[in-house]
Design a protein around this motif. Sequence first.
Motif, PDB file in Angstrom:
ATOM      1  N   SER A  32       0.917  -1.182   0.132  1.00 41.55           N
ATOM      2  CA  SER A  32       0.100  -0.126   0.144  1.00 41.55           C
ATOM      3  C   SER A  32       0.827   1.141  -0.052  1.00 41.55           C
ATOM      4  CB  SER A  32      -0.685  -0.029   1.288  1.00 41.55           C
ATOM      5  OG  SER A  32      -1.743  -0.866   0.994  1.00 41.55           O
ATOM      6  N   SER A  33       2.096   1.161   0.368  1.00 42.80           N
ATOM      7  CA  SER A  33       2.867   2.161   0.468  1.00 42.80           C
ATOM      8  C   SER A  33       3.973   2.402  -0.592  1.00 42.80           C
ATOM      9  CB  SER A  33       3.705   2.290   1.696  1.00 42.80           C
ATOM     10  OG  SER A  33       4.854   1.162   1.663  1.00 42.80           O
ATOM     11  N   ASP A  34       3.956   1.368  -1.969  1.00 41.88           N
ATOM     12  CA  ASP A  34       4.864   1.354  -2.748  1.00 41.88           C
ATOM     13  C   ASP A  34       4.022   1.475  -4.146  1.00 41.88           C
ATOM     14  OD1 ASP A  34       6.822   1.131  -4.694  1.00 41.88           O
ATOM     15  OD2 ASP A  34       7.626  -0.857  -3.660  1.00 41.88           O
ATOM     16  N   PRO A  35       3.877   2.480  -5.014  1.00 46.90           N
ATOM     17  CA  PRO A  35       3.088   2.680  -6.097  1.00 46.90           C
ATOM     18  C   PRO A  35       3.666   1.806  -7.055  1.00 46.90           C
ATOM     19  CG  PRO A  35       3.115   4.817  -5.145  1.00 46.90           C
ATOM     20  CD  PRO A  35       4.234   3.857  -4.297  1.00 46.90           C
ATOM     21  N   SER A  36       4.911   1.336  -7.178  1.00 46.06           N
ATOM     22  CA  SER A  36       5.543   0.595  -8.173  1.00 46.06           C
ATOM     23  C   SER A  36       4.786  -0.713  -8.386  1.00 46.06           C
ATOM     24  CB  SER A  36       6.954   0.560  -7.952  1.00 46.06           C
ATOM     25  OG  SER A  36       7.459  -0.106  -7.164  1.00 46.06           O
ATOM     26  N   THR A  37       4.246  -1.340  -7.194  1.00 47.11           N
ATOM     27  CA  THR A  37       3.550  -2.481  -7.089  1.00 47.11           C
ATOM     28  C   THR A  37       2.253  -2.550  -7.380  1.00 47.11           C
ATOM     29  OG1 THR A  37       2.784  -2.231  -4.765  1.00 47.11           O
ATOM     30  CG2 THR A  37       5.119  -3.060  -4.863  1.00 47.11           C
ATOM     31  N   TRP A  38       1.698  -1.494  -7.988  1.00 52.68           N
ATOM     32  CA  TRP A  38       0.349  -1.372  -8.477  1.00 52.68           C
ATOM     33  C   TRP A  38       0.348  -1.312  -9.897  1.00 52.68           C
ATOM     34  CZ3 TRP A  38      -0.735   4.065  -5.577  1.00 52.68           C
ATOM     35  CH2 TRP A  38      -0.653   3.744  -4.121  1.00 52.68           C
ATOM     36  N   THR A  39      -0.746  -1.378 -10.409  1.00 52.63           N
ATOM     37  CA  THR A  39      -0.881  -1.664 -12.093  1.00 52.63           C
ATOM     38  C   THR A  39      -2.039  -1.070 -12.471  1.00 52.63           C
ATOM     39  OG1 THR A  39      -0.628  -3.063 -13.888  1.00 52.63           O
ATOM     40  CG2 THR A  39      -1.831  -4.051 -11.879  1.00 52.63           C
ATOM     41  N   THR A  40      -2.331  -1.319 -13.694  1.00 53.27           N
ATOM     42  CA  THR A  40      -3.666  -0.807 -14.353  1.00 53.27           C
ATOM     43  C   THR A  40      -4.955  -1.595 -14.095  1.00 53.27           C
ATOM     44  OG1 THR A  40      -3.225  -1.979 -16.497  1.00 53.27           O
ATOM     45  CG2 THR A  40      -2.216   0.242 -16.288  1.00 53.27           C
ATOM     46  N   PHE A  41      -5.958  -1.251 -14.282  1.00 56.33           N
ATOM     47  CA  PHE A  41      -7.073  -1.843 -14.288  1.00 56.33           C
ATOM     48  C   PHE A  41      -7.207  -3.215 -14.997  1.00 56.33           C
ATOM     49  CE2 PHE A  41     -11.462  -2.848 -15.203  1.00 56.33           C
ATOM     50  CZ  PHE A  41     -12.241  -3.136 -14.100  1.00 56.33           C
ATOM     51  N   ALA A  42      -6.875  -2.890 -16.373  1.00 52.94           N
ATOM     52  CA  ALA A  42      -6.822  -4.039 -17.626  1.00 52.94           C
ATOM     53  C   ALA A  42      -6.069  -4.801 -16.983  1.00 52.94           C
ATOM     54  CB  ALA A  42      -6.240  -3.159 -18.920  1.00 52.94           C
ATOM     55  N   ASN A  43      -4.656  -4.609 -16.493  1.00 48.42           N
ATOM     56  CA  ASN A  43      -3.936  -5.722 -16.023  1.00 48.42           C
ATOM     57  C   ASN A  43      -4.594  -6.696 -14.740  1.00 48.42           C
ATOM     58  OD1 ASN A  43      -2.024  -4.939 -17.915  1.00 48.42           O
ATOM     59  ND2 ASN A  43      -0.644  -3.857 -16.409  1.00 48.42           N
ATOM     60  N   VAL A  44      -5.141  -5.957 -13.880  1.00 45.43           N
ATOM     61  CA  VAL A  44      -5.592  -6.829 -13.135  1.00 45.43           C
ATOM     62  C   VAL A  44      -7.041  -7.547 -13.451  1.00 45.43           C
ATOM     63  CG1 VAL A  44      -4.939  -5.584 -10.878  1.00 45.43           C
ATOM     64  CG2 VAL A  44      -7.250  -4.924 -11.980  1.00 45.43           C
ATOM     65  N   GLU A  45      -7.674  -6.935 -14.223  1.00 48.01           N
ATOM     66  CA  GLU A  45      -8.923  -7.580 -14.779  1.00 48.01           C
ATOM     67  C   GLU A  45      -8.499  -9.063 -15.386  1.00 48.01           C
ATOM     68  OE1 GLU A  45     -12.835  -6.649 -17.500  1.00 48.01           O
ATOM     69  OE2 GLU A  45     -11.015  -5.413 -17.740  1.00 48.01           O
ATOM     70  N   GLU A  46      -7.353  -8.672 -16.394  1.00 51.47           N
ATOM     71  CA  GLU A  46      -6.806 -10.059 -16.962  1.00 51.47           C
ATOM     72  C   GLU A  46      -6.305 -10.940 -16.171  1.00 51.47           C
ATOM     73  OE1 GLU A  46      -3.086 -11.114 -20.143  1.00 51.47           O
ATOM     74  OE2 GLU A  46      -3.970  -9.018 -20.285  1.00 51.47           O
ATOM     75  N   ALA A  47      -5.662 -10.608 -15.070  1.00 55.81           N
ATOM     76  CA  ALA A  47      -5.016 -11.602 -14.171  1.00 55.81           C
ATOM     77  C   ALA A  47      -6.160 -12.133 -13.272  1.00 55.81           C
ATOM     78  CB  ALA A  47      -4.026 -10.749 -13.028  1.00 55.81           C
ATOM     79  N   TYR A  48      -7.162 -11.530 -12.994  1.00 51.90           N
ATOM     80  CA  TYR A  48      -8.396 -12.133 -12.083  1.00 51.90           C
ATOM     81  C   TYR A  48      -9.091 -13.062 -13.202  1.00 51.90           C
ATOM     82  CZ  TYR A  48     -12.959 -12.831 -10.204  1.00 51.90           C
ATOM     83  OH  TYR A  48     -13.953 -13.361  -9.706  1.00 51.90           O
ATOM     84  N   MET A  49      -9.185 -12.785 -14.440  1.00 48.71           N
ATOM     85  CA  MET A  49     -10.063 -13.700 -15.292  1.00 48.71           C
ATOM     86  C   MET A  49      -9.003 -15.006 -15.450  1.00 48.71           C
ATOM     87  SD  MET A  49     -12.626 -12.199 -15.590  1.00 48.71           S
ATOM     88  CE  MET A  49     -13.410 -13.182 -17.005  1.00 48.71           C
ATOM     89  N   ALA A  50      -7.797 -15.042 -15.215  1.00 49.85           N
ATOM     90  CA  ALA A  50      -6.932 -16.245 -15.556  1.00 49.85           C
ATOM     91  C   ALA A  50      -7.205 -17.083 -14.396  1.00 49.85           C
ATOM     92  CB  ALA A  50      -5.560 -15.787 -15.398  1.00 49.85           C
ATOM     93  N   GLY A  51      -8.078 -16.691 -13.507  1.00 50.32           N
ATOM     94  CA  GLY A  51      -8.534 -17.500 -12.240  1.00 50.32           C
ATOM     95  C   GLY A  51      -7.511 -17.959 -11.269  1.00 50.32           C
TER      96      GLY A  51
END
Length: 174
Positions: free
Chosen positions: A44-63
């Motif tokens: 939560s304190s390191d923005p370099s560990t965050w990403t775009t919505f499209a990336n998390v959507e794709e990762a989530y859909m991978a299951g």
Amino acid sequence: MKFDNIPTSLKELPQWVIWKLASRSKGDKPTKLPFQISGSMASSSDPSTWTTFANVEEAYMAGRYSGIGFEFSAADPFCGIDLDGCRNPDTGVVADWARDIVIYLATYAEVSPSQTGIKLFIRGKSPFATGKKKELDVERVSDKPPAIEVYDWGRYFAVTGLRLQGQPNEPQER
């Protein structure tokens, strides 16, 4: 998960993580641990560990993950209010105290992943220095104790897109 219901103003920011239920150490109660799409822990304190919505959507859909989350940052205009233990997961009935808050704030609000809470997103800043959790002495409507948490940085909210009917599609200025 209803990706289409998630506010565009949140989707536009590269402040997303994925999460899965896991224990931090042996014997601990499972919690929603945030991850990067690489599989490493997010911070939560390191923005370099965050990403775009499209990336998390794709990762989530991978299951491989249980859900997605939005990281609050001091640099963004958003604040989150988490109403714990306010919703009966079987009936969908929301406790009066929480319904009053949802109506008063009139902003984007969604059902939590546990189905026992409501998360509200506003454009504004918390009146508390580092966020605050307050347990409430009110009637219980689920197995979770009623409480309110408020954060505008240093935390993430698991996001479902299960928007409350009648609430705005986007966070409102409050």
